[in-house]
Motif scaffolding. Structure first.
Motif, PDB file in Angstrom:
ATOM      1  N   ILE A  81      -2.102   5.878   8.459  1.00 33.81           N
ATOM      2  CA  ILE A  81      -0.873   5.125   8.720  1.00 33.81           C
ATOM      3  C   ILE A  81      -0.331   4.523   7.432  1.00 33.81           C
ATOM      4  CG2 ILE A  81       0.060   3.098   9.897  1.00 33.81           C
ATOM      5  CD1 ILE A  81      -1.917   3.729  12.187  1.00 33.81           C
ATOM      6  N   ILE A  82      -1.200   3.895   6.666  1.00 28.75           N
ATOM      7  CA  ILE A  82      -0.767   3.273   5.401  1.00 28.75           C
ATOM      8  C   ILE A  82      -0.240   4.322   4.433  1.00 28.75           C
ATOM      9  CG2 ILE A  82      -1.601   2.053   3.343  1.00 28.75           C
ATOM     10  CD1 ILE A  82      -3.532   0.540   5.244  1.00 28.75           C
ATOM     11  N   LEU A  83      -0.958   5.440   4.309  1.00 26.79           N
ATOM     12  CA  LEU A  83      -0.504   6.483   3.386  1.00 26.79           C
ATOM     13  C   LEU A  83       0.798   7.131   3.849  1.00 26.79           C
ATOM     14  CD1 LEU A  83      -3.858   8.134   2.309  1.00 26.79           C
ATOM     15  CD2 LEU A  83      -2.336   6.729   0.935  1.00 26.79           C
ATOM     16  N   ASN A  84       1.012   7.248   5.167  1.00 27.97           N
ATOM     17  CA  ASN A  84       2.284   7.785   5.665  1.00 27.97           C
ATOM     18  C   ASN A  84       3.442   6.853   5.327  1.00 27.97           C
ATOM     19  OD1 ASN A  84       1.497  10.234   6.697  1.00 27.97           O
ATOM     20  ND2 ASN A  84       1.019   9.412   8.711  1.00 27.97           N
ATOM     21  N   ILE A  85       3.219   5.551   5.490  1.00 27.54           N
ATOM     22  CA  ILE A  85       4.263   4.588   5.148  1.00 27.54           C
ATOM     23  C   ILE A  85       4.564   4.632   3.648  1.00 27.54           C
ATOM     24  CG2 ILE A  85       4.797   2.124   4.996  1.00 27.54           C
ATOM     25  CD1 ILE A  85       3.240   1.796   7.648  1.00 27.54           C
ATOM     26  N   LEU A  86       3.510   4.626   2.830  1.00 27.23           N
ATOM     27  CA  LEU A  86       3.711   4.713   1.381  1.00 27.23           C
ATOM     28  C   LEU A  86       4.385   6.022   0.984  1.00 27.23           C
ATOM     29  CD1 LEU A  86       0.399   3.220  -0.031  1.00 27.23           C
ATOM     30  CD2 LEU A  86       2.681   2.240  -0.199  1.00 27.23           C
ATOM     31  N   GLY A  87       4.011   7.115   1.645  1.00 27.25           N
ATOM     32  CA  GLY A  87       4.620   8.412   1.357  1.00 27.25           C
ATOM     33  C   GLY A  87       6.095   8.434   1.703  1.00 27.25           C
ATOM     34  N   THR A  88       6.458   7.832   2.837  1.00 26.61           N
ATOM     35  CA  THR A  88       7.862   7.776   3.244  1.00 26.61           C
ATOM     36  C   THR A  88       8.683   6.935   2.270  1.00 26.61           C
ATOM     37  OG1 THR A  88       7.157   7.977   5.542  1.00 26.61           O
ATOM     38  CG2 THR A  88       9.407   7.229   5.153  1.00 26.61           C
ATOM     39  N   VAL A  89       8.134   5.786   1.889  1.00 27.48           N
ATOM     40  CA  VAL A  89       8.835   4.924   0.938  1.00 27.48           C
ATOM     41  C   VAL A  89       8.981   5.618  -0.413  1.00 27.48           C
ATOM     42  CG1 VAL A  89       8.643   2.767  -0.371  1.00 27.48           C
ATOM     43  CG2 VAL A  89       8.159   2.781   2.080  1.00 27.48           C
ATOM     44  N   THR A  90       7.913   6.237  -0.880  1.00 28.90           N
ATOM     45  CA  THR A  90       7.956   6.932  -2.163  1.00 28.90           C
ATOM     46  C   THR A  90       8.920   8.109  -2.119  1.00 28.90           C
ATOM     47  OG1 THR A  90       5.658   6.321  -2.533  1.00 28.90           O
ATOM     48  CG2 THR A  90       6.540   8.058  -3.925  1.00 28.90           C
ATOM     49  N   VAL A 134      12.511   7.099  -2.541  1.00 36.13           N
ATOM     50  CA  VAL A 134      12.853   6.729  -3.908  1.00 36.13           C
ATOM     51  C   VAL A 134      12.811   7.945  -4.838  1.00 36.13           C
ATOM     52  CG1 VAL A 134      12.145   5.324  -5.898  1.00 36.13           C
ATOM     53  CG2 VAL A 134      12.025   4.375  -3.594  1.00 36.13           C
ATOM     54  N   TYR A 135      11.775   8.759  -4.685  1.00 36.56           N
ATOM     55  CA  TYR A 135      11.561   9.904  -5.574  1.00 36.56           C
ATOM     56  C   TYR A 135      11.217  11.098  -4.701  1.00 36.56           C
ATOM     57  CZ  TYR A 135       9.779  12.511  -9.586  1.00 36.56           C
ATOM     58  OH  TYR A 135       9.579  13.452 -10.555  1.00 36.56           O
ATOM     59  N   SER A 136      12.174  11.968  -4.441  1.00 33.76           N
ATOM     60  CA  SER A 136      12.014  13.033  -3.444  1.00 33.76           C
ATOM     61  C   SER A 136      11.454  14.333  -4.021  1.00 33.76           C
ATOM     62  CB  SER A 136      13.347  13.303  -2.755  1.00 33.76           C
ATOM     63  OG  SER A 136      14.297  13.722  -3.711  1.00 33.76           O
ATOM     64  N   ASP A 137      10.328  14.248  -4.671  1.00 37.14           N
ATOM     65  CA  ASP A 137       9.658  15.428  -5.200  1.00 37.14           C
ATOM     66  C   ASP A 137       8.592  15.868  -4.198  1.00 37.14           C
ATOM     67  OD1 ASP A 137       8.664  17.431  -6.789  1.00 37.14           O
ATOM     68  OD2 ASP A 137       7.721  16.101  -8.249  1.00 37.14           O
ATOM     69  N   PRO A 138       8.559  17.137  -3.780  1.00 37.36           N
ATOM     70  CA  PRO A 138       7.561  17.603  -2.804  1.00 37.36           C
ATOM     71  C   PRO A 138       6.114  17.452  -3.286  1.00 37.36           C
ATOM     72  CG  PRO A 138       9.252  19.281  -3.141  1.00 37.36           C
ATOM     73  CD  PRO A 138       9.512  18.182  -4.126  1.00 37.36           C
ATOM     74  N   SER A 139       5.901  17.487  -4.582  1.00 32.73           N
ATOM     75  CA  SER A 139       4.531  17.347  -5.086  1.00 32.73           C
ATOM     76  C   SER A 139       3.996  15.933  -4.836  1.00 32.73           C
ATOM     77  CB  SER A 139       4.462  17.690  -6.575  1.00 32.73           C
ATOM     78  OG  SER A 139       5.278  16.822  -7.322  1.00 32.73           O
ATOM     79  N   ILE A 140       4.879  14.939  -4.804  1.00 36.25           N
ATOM     80  CA  ILE A 140       4.457  13.568  -4.493  1.00 36.25           C
ATOM     81  C   ILE A 140       4.013  13.496  -3.041  1.00 36.25           C
ATOM     82  CG2 ILE A 140       5.228  11.173  -4.300  1.00 36.25           C
ATOM     83  CD1 ILE A 140       4.900  12.078  -7.169  1.00 36.25           C
ATOM     84  N   LEU A 145       0.641  14.920  -2.639  1.00 33.32           N
ATOM     85  CA  LEU A 145      -0.370  13.982  -3.123  1.00 33.32           C
ATOM     86  C   LEU A 145      -0.814  13.040  -1.998  1.00 33.32           C
ATOM     87  CD1 LEU A 145      -1.909  12.888  -5.632  1.00 33.32           C
ATOM     88  CD2 LEU A 145      -0.020  11.291  -5.905  1.00 33.32           C
ATOM     89  N   PHE A 146       0.147  12.557  -1.211  1.00 30.41           N
ATOM     90  CA  PHE A 146      -0.186  11.664  -0.107  1.00 30.41           C
ATOM     91  C   PHE A 146      -0.897  12.391   1.034  1.00 30.41           C
ATOM     92  CE2 PHE A 146       2.913   8.923  -2.179  1.00 30.41           C
ATOM     93  CZ  PHE A 146       2.261   7.707  -2.091  1.00 30.41           C
ATOM     94  N   ILE A 147      -0.763  13.694   1.095  1.00 26.21           N
ATOM     95  CA  ILE A 147      -1.478  14.468   2.108  1.00 26.21           C
ATOM     96  C   ILE A 147      -2.927  14.702   1.681  1.00 26.21           C
ATOM     97  CG2 ILE A 147      -1.610  16.751   3.202  1.00 26.21           C
ATOM     98  CD1 ILE A 147       1.468  16.771   3.155  1.00 26.21           C
TER      99      ILE A 147
END
Length: 125
Positions: A33-42, A45-51, A54-56
């Protein structure tokens, strides 16, 4: 030696084993849950698929690092204590008594895993 055992029991037996089993029994994964929220926020801001990738992959890396850490500090007996604690967490909702018994067994095994001199005396080698 007591400090080493206490740290191992808190970090791996209770943290990695019991709480992971408890979260599995409840049906949620707070780390996900925390990583999904951080991934969505990131991603906003920065819409690179590699980011996003990373969260996956981060939860898998964290699990592997935790298992390696448990093995380095407690060897096979330590991993056994983590697995027994995981089952204690799984059984917590079904039967609290069974869960407490499994958790006590896991704590004893975790203590023996980090206390190598005592284990050698008990085994006789």
């Amino acid at each position: 030696m007591v400090k080493k055992s206490r740290t191992y029991i808190w970090q791996f037996v209770l943290g990695l084993g019991f709480l992971s089993g408890l979260w599995t029994a409840i049906g949620i994964n707070p780390q996900e849950i925390i990583l999904n929220i951080l991934g969505t926020v990131t991603e906003s801001v920065y819409s690179d698929p590699s980011i996003r990738f990373l969260f996956i992959i981060v939860p898998t890396i964290l699990l592997i690092v935790s298992i390696i850490g448990a093995y380095k500090k407690g060897k096979v007996l330590g991993l056994t204590s983590v697995i027994v604690a995981y089952f204690a967490g799984l059984f917590f909702i079904i039967s609290t008594t069974t869960s407490v018994i499994f958790l006590c067994i896991a704590i004893i095994i975790g203590y023996l895993a980090t206390n190598r001199k005592l284990t050698k005396k008990l085994i006789g080698s």
